[in-house]
Design a protein around this motif. Structure first.
Motif, PDB file in Angstrom:
ATOM      1  N   TRP A 108       0.872  -1.181   0.000  1.00  0.00           N
ATOM      2  CA  TRP A 108       0.000   0.000   0.000  1.00  0.00           C
ATOM      3  C   TRP A 108       0.908   1.229   0.000  1.00  0.00           C
ATOM      4  CZ3 TRP A 108      -5.172   0.107  -0.611  1.00  0.00           C
ATOM      5  CH2 TRP A 108      -5.924   1.195  -0.179  1.00  0.00           C
ATOM      6  N   TYR A 110       1.314   4.261  -0.621  1.00  0.00           N
ATOM      7  CA  TYR A 110       0.911   5.659  -0.838  1.00  0.00           C
ATOM      8  C   TYR A 110       1.928   6.659  -0.302  1.00  0.00           C
ATOM      9  CZ  TYR A 110      -3.479   4.569  -3.045  1.00  0.00           C
ATOM     10  OH  TYR A 110      -4.418   4.137  -3.942  1.00  0.00           O
ATOM     11  N   ILE A 167      -2.177  18.901   4.025  1.00  0.00           N
ATOM     12  CA  ILE A 167      -2.820  18.601   5.296  1.00  0.00           C
ATOM     13  C   ILE A 167      -3.934  19.606   5.582  1.00  0.00           C
ATOM     14  CG2 ILE A 167      -1.186  19.940   6.701  1.00  0.00           C
ATOM     15  CD1 ILE A 167      -2.654  16.548   7.663  1.00  0.00           C
ATOM     16  N   ILE A 171     -11.165  17.379   5.218  1.00  0.00           N
ATOM     17  CA  ILE A 171     -11.074  15.933   5.378  1.00  0.00           C
ATOM     18  C   ILE A 171     -11.865  15.198   4.302  1.00  0.00           C
ATOM     19  CG2 ILE A 171     -12.973  15.868   7.069  1.00  0.00           C
ATOM     20  CD1 ILE A 171      -9.813  13.684   7.220  1.00  0.00           C
ATOM     21  N   LEU A 174      -9.625  14.593   1.576  1.00  0.00           N
ATOM     22  CA  LEU A 174      -8.572  13.620   1.872  1.00  0.00           C
ATOM     23  C   LEU A 174      -9.135  12.198   1.935  1.00  0.00           C
ATOM     24  CD1 LEU A 174      -6.490  15.511   4.591  1.00  0.00           C
ATOM     25  CD2 LEU A 174      -6.105  15.396   2.130  1.00  0.00           C
ATOM     26  N   ASN A 175     -10.388  12.098   2.332  1.00  0.00           N
ATOM     27  CA  ASN A 175     -11.014  10.777   2.358  1.00  0.00           C
ATOM     28  C   ASN A 175     -11.433  10.396   0.940  1.00  0.00           C
ATOM     29  OD1 ASN A 175     -10.692  10.237   5.033  1.00  0.00           O
ATOM     30  ND2 ASN A 175     -12.689  11.035   5.642  1.00  0.00           N
ATOM     31  N   SER A 562      -8.658  -1.692   8.977  1.00  0.00           N
ATOM     32  CA  SER A 562      -8.096  -0.464   9.523  1.00  0.00           C
ATOM     33  C   SER A 562      -8.105   0.644   8.476  1.00  0.00           C
ATOM     34  CB  SER A 562      -6.695  -0.708  10.064  1.00  0.00           C
ATOM     35  OG  SER A 562      -5.867  -1.179   9.038  1.00  0.00           O
ATOM     36  N   ALA A 565     -11.551   1.876   8.212  1.00  0.00           N
ATOM     37  CA  ALA A 565     -11.952   2.667   9.366  1.00  0.00           C
ATOM     38  C   ALA A 565     -11.396   4.076   9.297  1.00  0.00           C
ATOM     39  CB  ALA A 565     -11.482   1.980  10.643  1.00  0.00           C
ATOM     40  N   GLU A 566     -10.208   4.217   8.753  1.00  0.00           N
ATOM     41  CA  GLU A 566      -9.625   5.558   8.710  1.00  0.00           C
ATOM     42  C   GLU A 566     -10.227   6.394   7.589  1.00  0.00           C
ATOM     43  OE1 GLU A 566      -5.574   4.413   8.194  1.00  0.00           O
ATOM     44  OE2 GLU A 566      -5.697   4.422   6.016  1.00  0.00           O
ATOM     45  N   ASN A 567     -10.849   5.746   6.634  1.00  0.00           N
ATOM     46  CA  ASN A 567     -11.452   6.481   5.524  1.00  0.00           C
ATOM     47  C   ASN A 567     -12.812   5.867   5.199  1.00  0.00           C
ATOM     48  OD1 ASN A 567     -12.265   7.565   3.134  1.00  0.00           O
ATOM     49  ND2 ASN A 567     -10.352   7.147   2.017  1.00  0.00           N
TER      50      ASN A 567
ATOM     51  N   ILE B 768      -4.260   9.289  13.550  1.00  0.00           N
ATOM     52  CA  ILE B 768      -4.666   8.490  12.401  1.00  0.00           C
ATOM     53  C   ILE B 768      -6.109   8.749  12.012  1.00  0.00           C
ATOM     54  CG2 ILE B 768      -3.049   6.578  12.377  1.00  0.00           C
ATOM     55  CD1 ILE B 768      -4.731   5.205  14.398  1.00  0.00           C
ATOM     56  N   GLN B 769      -6.840   9.305  12.951  1.00  0.00           N
ATOM     57  CA  GLN B 769      -8.246   9.545  12.611  1.00  0.00           C
ATOM     58  C   GLN B 769      -8.379  10.697  11.633  1.00  0.00           C
ATOM     59  OE1 GLN B 769     -10.080   9.954  16.422  1.00  0.00           O
ATOM     60  NE2 GLN B 769     -10.116   7.770  16.780  1.00  0.00           N
ATOM     61  N   ASN B 770      -7.401  11.577  11.612  1.00  0.00           N
ATOM     62  CA  ASN B 770      -7.549  12.787  10.816  1.00  0.00           C
ATOM     63  C   ASN B 770      -7.357  12.558   9.328  1.00  0.00           C
ATOM     64  OD1 ASN B 770      -7.796  13.799  13.309  1.00  0.00           O
ATOM     65  ND2 ASN B 770      -5.878  14.932  13.317  1.00  0.00           N
ATOM     66  N   VAL B 771      -6.389  11.743   8.995  1.00  0.00           N
ATOM     67  CA  VAL B 771      -6.121  11.542   7.575  1.00  0.00           C
ATOM     68  C   VAL B 771      -5.936  10.060   7.286  1.00  0.00           C
ATOM     69  CG1 VAL B 771      -5.122  13.693   6.766  1.00  0.00           C
ATOM     70  CG2 VAL B 771      -3.767  12.146   8.131  1.00  0.00           C
ATOM     71  N   PRO B 772      -6.428   9.632   6.163  1.00  0.00           N
ATOM     72  CA  PRO B 772      -6.245   8.221   5.793  1.00  0.00           C
ATOM     73  C   PRO B 772      -4.819   7.964   5.319  1.00  0.00           C
ATOM     74  CG  PRO B 772      -7.433   9.395   4.066  1.00  0.00           C
ATOM     75  CD  PRO B 772      -7.238  10.374   5.184  1.00  0.00           C
ATOM     76  N   SER B 773      -4.447   6.685   5.257  1.00  0.00           N
ATOM     77  CA  SER B 773      -3.082   6.338   4.873  1.00  0.00           C
ATOM     78  C   SER B 773      -2.778   6.741   3.436  1.00  0.00           C
ATOM     79  CB  SER B 773      -2.842   4.851   5.069  1.00  0.00           C
ATOM     80  OG  SER B 773      -3.862   4.113   4.426  1.00  0.00           O
ATOM     81  N   LEU B 779       1.989  11.657   9.584  1.00  0.00           N
ATOM     82  CA  LEU B 779       1.653  12.846  10.355  1.00  0.00           C
ATOM     83  C   LEU B 779       2.616  12.918  11.525  1.00  0.00           C
ATOM     84  CD1 LEU B 779      -2.200  13.082  10.410  1.00  0.00           C
ATOM     85  CD2 LEU B 779      -0.545  14.262   8.998  1.00  0.00           C
ATOM     86  N   VAL B 826      -8.256   3.719  15.019  1.00  0.00           N
ATOM     87  CA  VAL B 826      -9.285   3.754  13.992  1.00  0.00           C
ATOM     88  C   VAL B 826     -10.557   3.134  14.556  1.00  0.00           C
ATOM     89  CG1 VAL B 826      -7.702   3.747  12.051  1.00  0.00           C
ATOM     90  CG2 VAL B 826      -8.450   1.591  13.042  1.00  0.00           C
TER      91      VAL B 826
END
Lengths: 576, 1079
Positions: A108, A110, A167, A171, A174-175, A562, A565-567, B768-773, B779, B826
């Motif tokens: 992954w 990125y 940044i 959001i 970013l999502n 995971s 969940a973050e996105n 990690i909640q703020n931005v996805p990977s 960060l 997350v």
């Protein structure tokens, strides 16, 4: 009062002491310095090279390079605890919720894609020499496309990000959502079309290892072939995030074919044919670094201490210096090689009973030269000696004979044939793992096979046959008459054995469930009858008593809980 | 005369040691001792106690003489005798005698001695006063070292545990941290290896994490473990907000070590020496050759594929035989070959102390020599420690101190790599291969696994060597000035300077490893074949560092009526800089010349490194006491660290504590005579932890050691350091502590209890909640998370004398556990997933796994099993596999069926029992220690036979299932009534059996006799004639006895080792014989 004076005095001394705090870290270069120095930008680009996973699997350590070969059922490793075998057995474990992220299969990148995007931006805004900007921009785009190809073949459609996000962006931006599988393949295709016109024809020797226009065509050839087979063999799911409409198949096959033919017809990368001996010739493709057939490679270099373990772990015990006899052919892989007369390599397993006797001449020495070049088999010559596999000798060994009654323990323990491909016979092993053989990412041989498959899938069997037979002719194998899809796939297995293709091929053809699930691959035990100079073969388990599994859902890796969940805008692949 | 005797006697002891070098070192120290003694006795004659306070001595005075003894009649030297109401005083001599000139009209004499109840005796008309001092049962006068000062135990308001030197010295240990085990409630100390040089215990206060260790005011990394315990006067463990005075570094509690200093008193010299013998507590026993072959055969592998030519397996008899003569084959034991039963540890220390009113000194020299249990003898650790602490009163108002210490250690070992490398080779050494050839013992034998030879690897002459040398020089100079015009105000300036050096040299050799073919030999062929093992390379590494720590302080003390004030203000700064240099070469031309310049240019590699840090601090403390009953303390520390952004560099760490001595209230004092002491304490403070980030406020590109290659040139790599956080700061820890101390019936019952809570906030984490990977950039670390610890501690003491027998017993119990209070993580849409992987609000030590539910014993059981255990319809399950419980009844075993099977990390519950009994000169003391609520995990070759080709253990052989085929050709277990482990499989555990489960993870509990010490002090009468003051012989044993709940594993594995993979040198048990001699 005096006390207060003393206190003030003390404090003033202390405060004056605090300039000892002005320390800067010793290992950091500022962003401004990097933006203004092309050498540093290039060093940043080197990082992108360094972290792009060109090798079939992560890592150069010991057994790691074999990971996808074991998962695909091409070869096995010495022991079940070794990571490649663990990965092969754990692919479905734990619902893919976590384990798969720990494995070597998940990728992954990125972070590295971001670096490529940042470099592109720095270059765009820079005042560097124009040619430098053009060249480095092209390299960064090539690397980025390569990583997207690694992503799409694992997960299907993924978010396509081509500028460095800030940044400060909201959001919701970013999502990102997943682009469709088709969009990713189209991105790779169009990027390579452009880069083929920008990247140079070749480099000076000191820049060997950077992508040329031919590498761009090669990546396009491979990616478009994958897209074609996804369109043909898979169904569209998740509103198009997975799969490609079947109607697009021909189009992609055509693109793949065209890109392959660019390399075949116009590039300096002719098939390697330096030797009349087909065994020697095939072997040298992989150990003569930078030979004509190599389109793009990761460079290893012993004096620079950039080396890997391949020859160290492969070498049979007789010649090993600390590890050895680690990588094994399955019986099934052995059978995929035809005999030199064009007859099938399949054996009658009822004859592999420890009773029926075979002569090496019939069983092995008449095999496809590519097998003889890729394997150590009983009595195969190596560095002036011979490699043995037999568990015992029946009959009396004559006095003065050099025949060993029994082979080395590690040679008789596993499947019966060792993997020799990519091991350079000219190198005498030291007690240190320091193989400097390059890892070939693209070579012309694949282009012929890609062209053949693409042509065949577009119902142009004669063209497919023409391209396939060139590969067979180079290997000194008789031409095929009328091709079937299985012929093409078998040829691909044989020619590209353990080059990192098989696992992905099984997936894009959607035959992995059939080929892998519920399977435990086999090996043989050799016993030598000295009076007749013959061997018996006894079939045995080659997978340490394990059973492989491959479920329908495994055609795509899970995005994973995971990342979902973050996105919240990501959707999981089916079945996870 | 006596002194000459001392020399001779000491020389005799020294003479016992063989190396003349050691004699020399001791002699030098000894000379120093003598010189100092002469110096001080001269000073004494010049400044005899009688003449000090010339002004105070009136013309009319007379002499009072006497002897001070303890309750056994043994004379006490060093007792302070003061004329009450004056500053006149003297100290008893070596025979406990004193003689003091006192002015007319003096009423009484005060006798005091640390650890004894002070006595005031009225003089009357006596000229001879004999005094017997008794030991204090309650030690209220005891002085406890706290941060930047000392306090009386009675008025202490914080939770401070103390260990006195007498306790520390009770047992020998090469590693001083080991001596802290079991001594203080809440101080966890665990040892997981007994390997010389790597045998430090993990210290942890209340489960907090790595504590700050301060030795004589200076933060010390490794120096506590490498101290000579004979140099230690006391150790204080600051467990609560009392640690806040150390500010940003003190969040995990503080261990304060104070070294010994000279006291006013007669010269005394003490020799302590002991010899110990260490043996591993548990060594897993490997099966013999026949059992190995039997199990290999059961696993589906033909043993003949792994045996040498001359040995074959007979499946009918399940035994191995020699092919050449048909005799039974016995096999070899590699473990026995490598180990010797006992490894010696020798320790010697000689120290001297004494002083007069103006100058006092403590000097010490120690030597430790620790060997390993490797039979080769090529794994030694040795260390020298020197110390000299000198205090002098230069004028009435000015005092100076000069401290100096030096440490030099050498770990000298064979170059077999890490212990886990060696253990990997040892556990794969097949018992069918000889350890040494009968035919030629000089040839290294291959172990049957690759070209390994673990036996020869332990010899320097084959594998090469590693030398790790460390040296540390520490010095401090201190000036003290008592302001003449302001009584009670003292200013202090101290400069600490430390310089450390490390120098390593590693030489790897190659050597041929042979196989011998007996069959070939019998036919006249060359039976030897060989392969090269190892690599020809070397490296040299050197590092040096300096630490400079200047300190200024003001102390003030004032008593106004019932009000007792004291305060201290300190400013200190700390600057550290270290550099290192390393050179690597390959292919030395000759092993006889292992130098960088005598090696190949190819593969040459050099590198260097620097590190630095700096901090400045201002520290203040105010104490206020009212009538000694109501006690308050306030401290404040301001710390600045260079690793944080300049704007937010300063952090402030206040703490507040209070105590109430209930026993001093009249309603207690008058009504409950039995209560000697009862004190309620409470503390609150904010502390920091700055060992967590470095320059996270800066962003840029890091220079890496990685490189890519194009053509034949290296292409250097720089990597983005990620986004920066300009606001990054310390973790902050809020500590609460409430305690109750008591002492009843003059020591018959004492207790100290504490309840505590610590909240860690601003723990650095990546948001990690703020931005996805897919954002792609790491960060920056941000102060985000919160977690806590809570627990309690109880220490009970009981001390009594019945007739001539004195005994004491002290049980200690502590408990600590923590939670994630707020945790950046997350949050999934899948609630099951959040329950399983979510951390916020959960205990921080949950060990997840499946619950085992017996075994699949027949093929039919697998076929009929309704639960899909392998997510592949049980097609991969075999007879003998572990069955798991489908906790959520969904018909599939997956992560949703995992549950909490134990707790990870250190034992949550720790208990120890210190007990001793004394009769005449004999003393027996014991320390029991144990723990529970922690997990011991068995993995790798400890769990399963043939894991990575390892040799099975006897415990595997004895407990395995044996699978056979029934008449229908189906698998079944042939020993259903007596197996506890799955059947042997080819390569360790199958993926089914390898799942994390309660089967391999024990919720452990253990108790062990950590130490037993029996000493005998020769009667004074006897030794006095020989010129000795004290002569003690002792026997000590550590880890002598252990019980645990490890079931079938308990006789193979040590319960202090948490990760059992059979790949480390185990802890050791030792027996020691020692002697302490004081002149």
């Amino acid at each position: 009062m005096k006390i207060i004076l003393y206190l003030l005095g003390l404090l003033s001394i202390l405060v004056s002491c605090t300039n000892n705090l002005d320390i800067k870290p010793t290992n950091m270069i500022s962003e401004e310095d990097v933006k203004n120095d092309p050498v540093l930008v290039d060093a940043f680009l080197n990082k992108v090279y360094f972290l792009t996973r060109f090798d079939a699997s992560a890592g150069t350590y010991a057994y790691q390079p074999a990971t996808f070969n074991v998962i695909s059922g091409e070869q096995n490793v010495k022991a079940a605890w070794q990571a490649p075998f663990q990965a092969a057995m754990q692919i479905i474990d734990e619902n893919g919720a976590r384990k798969i992220e720990d494995g070597q299969m998940d990728y992954w990148p990125y972070d590295n894609i971001r670096s490529a995007n940042e470099i592109l931006q720095i270059l765009k805004e820079s005042t560097f020499d124009k040619n430098f900007v053009i060249q480095k921009t092209a390299e960064a785009r090539f690397l980025r496309a390569f990583m997207y190809f690694e992503l799409v073949k694992r997960y299907g459609g993924v978010p396509l990000i081509t500028t460095p996000q800030s940044i400060d962006q909201p959001i919701e931006e970013l999502n990102v959502k997943r682009n469709s599988e088709k969009e990713i393949y189209d991105f790779i295709g169009s990027e390579m079309d452009e880069l083929a016109n920008i990247l140079p024809n070749s480099y000076s020797a000191s820049s060997f290892g950077r992508p040329t226009k031919w590498a761009a065509y090669a990546l396009k050839s491979r990616a478009m072939l994958y897209a074609g087979s996804i369109a043909k063999y898979s169904t569209v799911q998740l509103n198009g995030i997975l799969g490609i409409p079947a109607g697009d198949a021909n189009n992609y096959y055509q693109k793949s074919y065209d890109a392959s033919m660019q390399v075949i017809n116009n590039s300096p990368h002719a098939l390697y044919r330096k030797n009349s001996d087909p065994v020697k010739n095939y072997n040298e493709i992989f150990v003569k670094d930078g030979n004509s057939e190599v389109i793009f490679a990761v460079v290893y270099d012993k004096p620079l201490l950039k080396t890997h373990y391949w020859n160290y772990v492969c070498t049979p015990e007789e010649f090993s210096t600390g590890w050895g006899s680690n990588n094994w052919y399955y019986l099934e892989s052995f059978e995929k090689y035809e005999y030199q007369d064009g007859s099938s390599g399949k054996l009658d397993w009822s004859q592999l009973n420890g009773v029926t006797k075979f002569s090496l001449k019939d069983l092995i020495l008449k095999k496809d030269p590519r097998f003889l070049a890729s394997a150590w088999y009983p009595e195969s010559p190596w560095q002036g000696g011979k490699i043995y596999f037999h568990s015992g000798t029946i009959g009396t060994i004559p006095a003065g004979s050099t025949w060993p009654a029994v082979a080395r323990p590690r040679n008789k323990a596993n499947t019966g044939f060792l993997v020799r491909k990519r091991v350079n016979e000219a190198v005498v092993l030291t007690p240190v793992p320091e193989d400097e053989t390059d890892w070939i990412v693209f070579r012309t041989g694949e282009m012929y096979l890609n062209a053949a498959e693409a042509a065949f899938e577009r119902n142009n069997e004669p063209e497919a046959r023409k391209q396939l037979n060139i590969i067979r002719e180079r290997a000194a194998m008789p031409p095929k008459s009328l091709l079937t899809i299985d012929d093409i796939r078998n040829e691909r297995f044989v020619e590209l054995f353990i080059e990192g293709h098989r696992y992905w091929d099984l997936r894009r053809w959607r035959i992995a469930v059939k080929e892998l699930n519920g399977k435990g691959f086999k090996g043989v035990t050799w016993m030598y009858y000295i009076n007749e100079d013959k061997y018996t073969l006894q079939i045995k388990d080659g997978d340490f008593g394990f059973i492989r599994t491959f479920a329908e859902r495994n055609y795509y890796f899970p995005i994973s809980k995971s990342r979902l969940a973050e996105n919240p805008n990501l959707v999981e692949n089916p079945g996870y | 005369m006596i002194k000459i005797n001392v020399i001779q006697r000491t020389a005799l002891f020294i003479g016992c040691s063989r190396e003349s070098l050691r004699i020399m070192k001791f002699s030098i120290i000894f000379l120093l001792v003598i010189i100092l003694n002469i110096f001080s006795s001269k000073a004494e004659s010049r400044n005899s106690p009688l003449n000090i306070d010339v002004d105070a001595i009136s013309s009319q005075q007379y002499k009072v003489k006497g002897t001070v003894t303890d309750k056994n009649g043994i004379p006490l030297p060093g007792v302070t005798v003061v004329v009450a109401g004056t500053t006149l005083g003297i100290i008893t001599d070596i025979n406990g005698e004193y003689s003091i000139d006192i002015p007319q009209g003096s009423k009484s004499l005060k006798f005091s001695f640390i650890g004894m109840v002070s006595q005031e005796i009225s003089i009357g008309t006596s000229t001879r006063i004999a005094v017997t001092l008794t030991e204090t049962a309650i030690d209220l006068e005891e002085v406890v070292v706290v941060g930047y000062g000392t306090q009386k135990k009675a008025t202490l308001t914080g939770a401070v545990g103390t260990i006195k030197s007498t306790e520390v010295l009770k047992r020998p240990a090469a590693n001083t941290t080991e001596l802290l085990q079991g001594q203080v409630a809440g101080l966890v100390s665990r040892q997981s290896s007994g390997l010389p040089g790597s045998d430090a215990t993990i210290l942890n206060i209340r489960g907090y994490g790595n504590p700050l260790v301060i030795v004589d005011g200076v933060q010390s990394g490794r120096s506590l473990e490498q101290m000579d315990p004979n140099e230690i006067e006391s150790i204080s463990v600051l467990k609560d907000a009392s640690a806040a005075i150390y500010g940003a570094r003190a969040g995990n509690g503080v261990i304060l070590v104070t070294t010994k200093r000279g006291k006013e008193g007669p010269f005394s010299i003490t020799y302590t020496g002991n010899i110990s013998f260490a043996t591993p507590t548990y060594l897993p026993e490997m099966v013999d050759a026949n059992h190995w072959a039997e199990m290999l055969s059961e696993s589906g592998v033909n043993p003949n594929n792994y045996t040498p030519n001359s040995v074959k397996y007979n499946p009918a008899t399940k035994t191995l035989y020699n092919v050449l003569d048909g005799t039974a084959f016995k096999g070899y034991n590699w473990s026995d070959a490598i180990y010797r039963k006992y490894a010696p540890l020798k320790q010697h220390n000689i120290n001297a102390s004494g002083g007069n009113k103006n100058v006092s000194y403590f000097i010490s020299a120690g030597f430790t020599d620790q060997e390993s249990n490797f039979k080769s003898g090529d794994y030694d650790f040795s260390r020298y420690n020197l110390r000299s602490n000198i205090d002098a009163k230069v004028t009435e108002n000015i005092g100076i101190s000069v401290d100096f210490s030096y440490r030099s250690s050498l770990l000298d070992k064979a170059n077999f790599g890490s212990p886990s490398d060696l253990y990997n080779d040892l556990q794969t050494a097949k018992p069918v291969y000889p350890v040494v050839f009968d035919q030629d013992p000089t040839k290294a034998t291959q172990s049957g696994f690759l070209t390994r030879s673990p036996y020869f690897d332990t010899f320097k002459k084959y594998s090469g060597f590693v030398e790790n040398r460390e040296k540390a020089v520490k010095g401090a100079v201190e000036f003290r000035y008592s302001f003449p015009m302001i009584k009670g105000l003292i200013a202090k300036a101290r400069l600490n300077y430390e310089e450390s050096f490390a120098w390593d040299k590693s030489v790897n050799k190659t050597f041929p490893v042979y196989a011998y073919d007996a069959v070939a030999a019998s036919t006249g062929k060359d039976p030897w074949t060989s392969l090269i093992r190892g690599q020809n390379k070397l490296y040299v590494y050197s590092a040096e560092s300096q630490l400079l720590l200047p300190l200024l302080s003001l102390e003030y003390q004032k008593v106004i009526g019932n009000h007792n004030f004291s305060g201290v203000l300190v400013g200190e700064s700390q600057t550290f800089r270290g550099t290192s240099l390393r050179g690597d070469r390959r292919d030395m031309f000759s092993y006889e010349a292992p130098y960088l310049r005598y090696a190949s240019e190819i593969g040459k590699d050099n590198t260097d490194g620097t590190s630095q840090y700096a901090r400045s601090s201002i520290i203040g403390r105010i104490n206020y006491g009212f009538k000694g009953k109501y006690l308050f303390e306030f401290t404040m520390r301001a710390d600045a660290s260079a690793e944080y952004p300049p704007e937010g560099r300063w952090g402030y760490f206040p703490s507040l504590s209070a105590g109430w001595r209930i026993s001093d209230e009249s309603f207690i004092k008058d009504n409950f005579k039995a209560i000697n002491n009862l004190k309620l304490r409470a503390s609150y403070g904010i502390l920091g932890n700055d060992a967590v980030s470095s320059f996270a406020y800066l962003s840029g590109y890091n220079i890496t050691s990685a490189f890519h290659v194009f053509g034949t040139s290296p292409a250097p790599v720089i990597a983005s350091s990620g986004l920066a956080n300009p606001d990054v700061t310390w973790e902050s820890l809020t500590m609460y502590n409430v305690g109750l101390d008591g002492n009843f019936w003059n020591g018959l019952l004492g207790f100290q209890t504490d309840v505590f809570y610590r909240l860690s906030s601003d723990i650095l984490a990546i948001p990690i909640q703020n931005v996805p990977s897919t954002f792609g950039a790491a960060l920056p670390l941000t102060n985000l998370n919160k977690r806590d610890k809570r627990g309690f501690e109880i220490t009970l003491t009981h001390r009594n004398t019945i007739g001539k027998v004195t005994y004491d017993i002290s049980p200690i119990f502590s408990y600590s556990r923590g939670k994630y209070v707020e945790w950046e993580e997350v949050i999934s849409a899948d609630q099951d997933w959040n329950n399983r992987y979510g951390l916020t609000g959960e205990w921080d030590d949950k060990r997840w796994g499946y619950l085992s539910d017996g075994f699949f014993e027949t093929q039919d059981e697998i076929t009929n099993h309704k639960v899909n255990q392998d997510q592949a319809k049980n097609q991969t399950i075999k007879v003998g596999d572990i069955k798991y419980k489908d906790l959520n009844n969904d018909g599939v075993i997956d992560w949703k069926d995992e549950t909490v099977i134990s707790t990870t990390g250190l034992p949550k519950t720790i208990y120890s029992l210190i007990a001793g009994v004394e009769y005449k000169g004999f003393r027996l003391s014991t320390l029991f220690m144990g723990g529970s609520n922690y997990v011991i995990s068995f993995g790798g070759s400890a769990a399963a036979p043939f894991d990575n080709e390892s040799i099975p253990l006897t415990v595997h052989y004895e407990n395995r299932a044996i699978v056979g085929k029934d008449s229908n050709g189906k698998d079944y277990i042939t020993n259903p009534d007596n197996f506890k482990l799955p059947p042997a499989t080819q390569n360790g555990l199958t993926s089914n059996n390898r799942k994390s489960s309660d089967f391999w993870n024990y919720d452990a509990i253990y108790l062990r006799l950590k130490n037993l010490n029996l000493s005998y002090s020769l009667p004074k009468k006897i030794i006095k004639h020989a010129g000795f003051n004290e002569c003690i012989f002792y026997f000590s044993g550590t880890n002598l006895w252990t019980i645990s709940n490890l079931g079938i594993w308990k006789n193979s594995f040590d319960p202090e080792v948490i990760q059992q993979d059979n790949k480390n040198y185990p802890p050791v048990k030792t027996i020691t014989f020692g002697l302490k001699l004081t002149i």
